[in-house]
Design an enzyme around this catalytic site. Structure first.
Site, short mmCIF file in Angstrom:
data_model
loop_
_atom_site.label_atom_id
_atom_site.label_comp_id
_atom_site.label_asym_id
_atom_site.label_seq_id
_atom_site.Cartn_x
_atom_site.Cartn_y
_atom_site.Cartn_z
N SER A 150 0.85 -1.19 0.00
CA SER A 150 0.00 0.00 0.00
C SER A 150 0.89 1.24 0.00
CB SER A 150 -0.90 0.01 1.24
OG SER A 150 -1.53 1.26 1.40
N TYR A 168 -1.39 -2.02 10.27
CA TYR A 168 -1.51 -2.04 8.82
C TYR A 168 -0.28 -1.44 8.13
CZ TYR A 168 -3.72 -1.63 4.22
OH TYR A 168 -4.01 -1.76 2.88
#
Length: 265
Positions: A150, A168
């Protein structure tokens, strides 16, 4: 555009294994690869969605689409998947580690069991799947691995809207560094690597992690569809573009300004 991204004499003989294949970017990868003639091994927890996708792609494109329902947070997940492909005598030409997991809420608001499940599914399984399928690719001097990370993994500090997602960004940062290390070690073997770093993507992910309000809060030009992310990724792999592959000009611009601001903070 025909996306012949793997060095093969007959693209119809290739097989791609995709985790998190039941929706979003994983499903988009499956559709595009099937259209190019690739057989598929579809892995996710939702076996009903996988079966539906498998039937649809097989009927539409005349390819083989194997289904394996597996929760990647389970300790024996990768060994189960590997055993399945061995029993079916399936050679994996393209591995796409795409499975996602959300952790909305503060770090201490979640139990360690929840944290471990996220680490296992997004990090441990990714490393283990790479470890079991890379050796054969190296031996054949052919194949590719896409690890989905990401844009937040490229940022030194978490974005404001990501503050309550404790694991994350660190996990995605690891995925980027791990893919870079693989490329350094094995680029001479002919195996290709890509660390895909999408930004805001229209999929079920934000709804699953309780962030569906982002669609209303952020302008439409900041979002890409799952199909566009997958399409750009495959073209980037075929053309041997950057190892760490960021999709979308807005995302690249955001990373640049974030890093620039960090220098003066």
């Amino acid at each position: 555009m025909e996306i012949k991204y793997i060095k093969k004499n007959n693209i119809d003989s290739g097989t791609a294994l995709i985790t998190g294949a039941s929706s979003g970017i994983g499903e988009a990868f499956a559709e595009m690869l099937a259209k190019e003639g690739y057989n598929l091994v579809l892995v996710a927890r939702n076996i009903d969605k996988l079966n539906s996708l498998s039937s649809s792609l097989s009927e539409k494109y005349g390819i083989k689409a194997y289904v394996y329902g597996q929760d990647l947070s389970e300790s024996n997940a990768v060994s189960n998947i590997h055993k399945f492909t061995q029993e079916k005598e399936i050679t994996i030409d393209l591995l796409i580690n795409n499975a996602g997991h959300g952790d909305v809420g503060g770090f201490i608001d979640h139990s360690m069991a929840e944290h471990n499940a996220m680490i296992s599914s997004m990090l441990t399984a990714l490393v283990e799947l790479t470890h079991v399928y890379l050796p054969d690719m190296v031996a054949r001097k052919d194949g590719a691995i896409i690890n989905v990370a990401s844009v937040v993994g490229l940022m030194g500090t978490s974005l404001n809207m990501m503050v309550k997602r404790s694991l994350y960004r660190p996990i995605k940062s690891f995925v980027i560094a791990f893919t870079e290390q693989l490329d350094v070690a094995y680029r001479s073997t002919g195996v290709r690597f890509q660390c895909l770093c999408p930004g805001l993507t229209i999929s079920d992910f934000h709804k699953r992690v309780g962030q569906e309000d982002l669609y209303d809060k952020l302008p439409s030009f900041m979002w890409l569809t799952s199909e566009e992310v997958a399409r750009r990724s495959l073209i980037g792999l075929r053309k041997k573009k950057k190892l760490v592959f960021v999709t979308g000009f807005i995302n690249k611009l955001g990373i640049f300004f974030h890093r620039l601001c960090s220098l003066f903070s």
